[in-house]
Design a protein around this motif. Sequence first.
Motif, short mmCIF file in Angstrom:
data_model
loop_
_atom_site.label_atom_id
_atom_site.label_comp_id
_atom_site.label_asym_id
_atom_site.label_seq_id
_atom_site.Cartn_x
_atom_site.Cartn_y
_atom_site.Cartn_z
N GLN A 1 49.26 37.86 37.30
CA GLN A 1 48.27 38.07 36.25
C GLN A 1 47.74 36.73 35.72
O GLN A 1 46.54 36.55 35.54
CB GLN A 1 48.89 38.87 35.10
CG GLN A 1 47.92 39.15 33.96
CD GLN A 1 48.56 39.85 32.79
OE1 GLN A 1 49.55 40.55 32.96
NE2 GLN A 1 48.01 39.67 31.61
N MET A 2 48.67 35.79 35.50
CA MET A 2 48.26 34.47 35.02
C MET A 2 47.40 33.74 36.05
O MET A 2 46.45 33.05 35.70
CB MET A 2 49.49 33.63 34.68
CG MET A 2 50.32 34.18 33.52
SD MET A 2 49.37 34.47 32.02
CE MET A 2 48.84 32.80 31.62
N CYS A 3 47.75 33.92 37.33
CA CYS A 3 46.95 33.31 38.40
C CYS A 3 45.54 33.88 38.42
O CYS A 3 44.56 33.16 38.63
CB CYS A 3 47.62 33.55 39.75
SG CYS A 3 49.15 32.62 39.98
N ALA A 4 45.44 35.21 38.22
CA ALA A 4 44.13 35.86 38.21
C ALA A 4 43.27 35.34 37.05
O ALA A 4 42.08 35.07 37.21
CB ALA A 4 44.31 37.38 38.10
N LEU A 5 43.89 35.16 35.88
CA LEU A 5 43.17 34.65 34.71
C LEU A 5 42.68 33.22 34.95
O LEU A 5 41.58 32.84 34.55
CB LEU A 5 44.07 34.70 33.47
CG LEU A 5 44.42 36.10 32.95
CD1 LEU A 5 45.47 36.01 31.85
CD2 LEU A 5 43.18 36.80 32.43
N THR A 6 43.51 32.42 35.62
CA THR A 6 43.13 31.04 35.95
C THR A 6 41.99 31.02 36.97
O THR A 6 41.03 30.25 36.84
CB THR A 6 44.33 30.27 36.53
OG1 THR A 6 45.40 30.32 35.59
CG2 THR A 6 43.96 28.82 36.80
N ALA A 7 42.09 31.92 37.97
CA ALA A 7 41.05 31.98 39.01
C ALA A 7 39.70 32.40 38.43
O ALA A 7 38.65 31.92 38.87
CB ALA A 7 41.48 32.97 40.10
N ILE A 8 39.73 33.28 37.41
CA ILE A 8 38.48 33.71 36.76
C ILE A 8 37.77 32.52 36.12
O ILE A 8 36.54 32.45 36.12
CB ILE A 8 38.78 34.80 35.71
CG1 ILE A 8 39.18 36.11 36.40
CG2 ILE A 8 37.59 35.04 34.79
CD1 ILE A 8 39.78 37.14 35.48
N LYS A 9 38.54 31.58 35.62
CA LYS A 9 37.95 30.41 34.95
C LYS A 9 37.36 29.40 35.93
O LYS A 9 36.33 28.79 35.67
CB LYS A 9 39.01 29.71 34.09
CG LYS A 9 39.42 30.49 32.85
CD LYS A 9 40.43 29.68 32.05
CE LYS A 9 40.86 30.43 30.78
NZ LYS A 9 41.87 29.65 30.01
N TYR A 10 38.05 29.22 37.07
CA TYR A 10 37.70 28.08 37.93
C TYR A 10 37.12 28.45 39.30
O TYR A 10 36.59 27.58 39.97
CB TYR A 10 38.95 27.20 38.14
CG TYR A 10 39.48 26.65 36.85
CD1 TYR A 10 38.82 25.63 36.17
CD2 TYR A 10 40.66 27.16 36.28
CE1 TYR A 10 39.31 25.12 34.97
CE2 TYR A 10 41.16 26.65 35.08
CZ TYR A 10 40.48 25.64 34.43
OH TYR A 10 40.96 25.15 33.25
N ASP A 11 37.24 29.70 39.73
CA ASP A 11 36.67 30.10 41.02
C ASP A 11 35.38 30.87 40.77
O ASP A 11 35.37 31.93 40.13
CB ASP A 11 37.68 30.97 41.79
CG ASP A 11 37.20 31.26 43.20
OD1 ASP A 11 36.42 32.23 43.38
OD2 ASP A 11 37.60 30.55 44.13
N ILE A 12 34.27 30.37 41.31
CA ILE A 12 32.94 30.93 41.00
C ILE A 12 32.81 32.37 41.49
O ILE A 12 32.33 33.25 40.75
CB ILE A 12 31.83 30.06 41.65
CG1 ILE A 12 31.85 28.66 41.03
CG2 ILE A 12 30.47 30.70 41.45
CD1 ILE A 12 30.92 27.67 41.71
#
Length: 261
Positions: free
Chosen positions: A231-242
């Motif tokens: 879940q934390m990885c998904a939240l991080t990916a939302i911020k930095y992966d276009i």
Amino acid sequence: MDKTSFFLAELCFRLSQCIDLTGVYTNHLINTLLQLEYDLWVVPAIEIKRSKGISRGKNDQNDAKDISLYSFRNLDKLKLFTIAGNDLQKLKLLHAEREKTLKALLLIEATNENKNFISKDILSEVLTINKVLINGIKKAIKKIENRIKEIIRVNNELHKQAELIKSVPGIGEQTCLYFIIATKGFTAFKNWRKFACYSGVVPFQYSSGSSIKGRTKVNHLADKKMKSLLQMCALTAIKYDIQIKEYYYKKKQEGKNPMLI
């Protein structure tokens, strides 16, 4: 191997080659049986419990009987147990120690919350002791993390796996480590679907006929640590992966629940 270990292993082999998983208490038996080159089937205790049906009371004799009956009735589910390599076992133990040490650090740091409510004269002595403890714990955590990195670095297979895992947007050092531990170096699961189910990120339908139509949701029987990390990885990916960011906001505009996305 001492006589007690040999007798215990021989007894278990004759009664049943199936044992339930009870954490650290199972390790000695597993290692003894594998040293004797016996085939071993390790099953989660909850699976055996739910296969019994209605039952009353509990004792060691009945538990042994239930395990033996389970092994005979579910022979088609048999999956031989393989022990993880030494490096994987070290990583698992070091990770557990890091988790416990972090919890200890949080408990000690909680004393700082008293600063605004207790006089400095009373609190100063405790804070001085806490400062020494906190510095020692932080050094221990750093030492554990360095040892983990060293084990992965010198093991070519683990190093390659770690580099591949971290190449995925949003995944950091700790998630990478837990991926390797949970999958036994990507040997514990046949495919990604089984691992997703294990991680508790797969939604299941809850319905019966035309009258019961429950909400589709994930099951609580899962590795909650892995689910939390993903879940934390998904939240991080939302911020930095276009691309993932665009997909997230597209689904959000469609009215989807953010946690579901």
